[in-house]
Design an enzyme around this catalytic site. Structure first.
Site, short mmCIF file in Angstrom:
data_model
loop_
_atom_site.label_atom_id
_atom_site.label_comp_id
_atom_site.label_asym_id
_atom_site.label_seq_id
_atom_site.Cartn_x
_atom_site.Cartn_y
_atom_site.Cartn_z
N THR A 13 -34.15 2.74 -26.83
CA THR A 13 -34.59 4.17 -28.47
C THR A 13 -34.16 3.32 -29.44
O THR A 13 -35.42 3.11 -30.10
CB THR A 13 -33.80 4.81 -28.07
OG1 THR A 13 -33.69 5.32 -26.50
CG2 THR A 13 -34.06 5.78 -28.58
N SER A 58 -34.32 0.50 -19.92
CA SER A 58 -33.24 0.45 -19.34
C SER A 58 -33.11 0.94 -18.10
O SER A 58 -32.54 0.72 -17.34
CB SER A 58 -32.06 0.65 -20.21
OG SER A 58 -31.78 1.87 -20.18
N1 ASP Z 1 -35.36 5.05 -22.42
C1 ASP Z 1 -34.56 4.48 -23.26
C2 ASP Z 1 -33.66 3.58 -22.22
O1 ASP Z 1 -32.47 3.51 -21.77
C3 ASP Z 1 -33.06 5.50 -23.32
C4 ASP Z 1 -31.88 4.70 -24.60
O2 ASP Z 1 -32.11 4.08 -25.48
O3 ASP Z 1 -30.87 5.28 -25.34
O4 ASP Z 1 -33.77 2.51 -22.13
#
Ligand code: ASP
Length: 341
Positions: A13, A58
């Protein structure tokens, strides 16, 4: 001598923008992050960056990428005083745990951080997180790093990475470390919790291990779990070890079929590690009869280890130990401060 820090942008994010066509978040180039944070220029150290191409959400993290990250740090170890890894929060605790095992004789900070709101938004938490992570990674006394560990920094707390769990998908403090105190608290001042910081005791050069073995399963028991589900996982093709998430202080059902399933798996050489489903506290298999049975089957206590740290530790040990006995022995010891004994 000029101090230099390296930012490794993996994805997540923190580096995302809204795609107006789909109205969903998509990654942008790391160059954009640098552009959006002109404050980077004000530090009395130089910041360089390496960006994953393409950035990785991630949820797509895996042991191969952990090895890639460890190798990147190894290749750049002598050139930089510290490392900040920008990473999605979803699996950050797994990556931090894995890196803690893969990196040896570490005496420089490796700080993971990310954000809940993209860097481009007005109320973003990404900017503060990144700037403070950099400041912590650069902090030294008498030419020695103040926190030479793999850590996670978010909002106002620096945690040992292999003690963390993501517990909140909304708040600006998504991580907890219930079984180990924060290594630093951040307010007007950054207050380091020195007695709890781990300084490498091993003599020798820094190096990174390059192997992880994914032949493991994670089994979370629940009331009503059936023999075919349990056996299906315990007998999965090629499986060498299992992290068994049990209740409370390490308790599980004492039904004959349940214990038989574990007994058969253990007889075939499967390594079974008992961790608790609770966020805080420790496995104590002697406390209740329901735990004593497991102990009798050769199930290893994970003590107060997190599931993330147990899963990645097994992957690391299976790939890097010569014998099963060595894996078993090391599993119940603290390698990088991941359990309290
Ligand atoms: N889906 C994102 C990730 O884990 C959420 C975040 O960045 O916090 O890459």
């Amino acid at each position: 001598m000029e101090r230099k820090l390296l930012i490794i942008y993996t994805g997540g994010t923190i580096g995302m923008v809204n795609n107006p066509d789909t109205n969903s978040l998509v990654p942008f180039d790391f160059d954009n992050i640098y552009h959006r944070v002109p404050e980077l220029q004000k530090f009395d150290f130089t910041v360089r960056s390496i960006s994953f191409e393409p950035p990785v959400d991630s949820s797509m993290m895996n042991p191969e990428i952990w090895v890639k990250l460890a190798t990147l740090i190894e290749d750049n170890y002598e050139k930089y005083e510290g490392f900040v890894i920008l990473h999605g929060t979803d699996t950050m605790a797994y990556t931090a745990s894995a890196l803690s095992y893969l990196l040896h004789n570490l005496n420089k900070p490796v700080i993971l951080t990310g954000s809940q709101l993209p860097m481009g938004t007005v109320r973003t938490d990404g900017k503060e997180n990144m700037l403070t992570a950099l400041e912590i990674a650069a902090a030294q006394k008498n030419d020695r790093a103040l926190v030479p560990e793999v850590c996670i920094y978010f909002q106002d707390k620096l945690f040992r990475g292999n003690r963390t769990t993501k517990y909140n998908a909304e708040h600006f403090h998504p991580f907890r470390s219930d079984n180990y105190p924060a290594l630093a608290e951040v307010g007007i001042h950054i207050k380091y919790n020195y007695p709890y910081i781990r300084y490498a005791t091993e003599e020798g050069h820094f190096y990174a291990s390059k192997k992880m073995d994914t032949a493991i399963a994670l089994i979370k028991i629940f009331p009503g779990i059936t023999p075919w589900v349990l056996n299906g996982l315990l007998q999965a093709e090629g499986i060498k070890a299992v992290v068994l998430e049990t209740y409370g202080s390490g308790n599980a059902p004492t039904h004959k079929w349940f214990l038989d399933a574990l007994k058969n798996a253990a007889r075939k050489g499967l390594i079974i590690v008992n961790v608790t489903q609770c966020l805080a506290g420790s496995v104590e298999m002697w406390r209740y009869e329901t735990g004593v049975h497991l102990s009798g089957l050769g199930v290893i206590s994970g003590h107060d280890i997190t599931t993330e740290a147990a899963v990645t530790k097994l992957m690391y040990l299976l790939a890097n130990c010569d014998t099963t006995d060595d894996v078993r022995q090391k599993m119940s010891k603290s390698l990088k401060g991941e359990i309290t004994l």
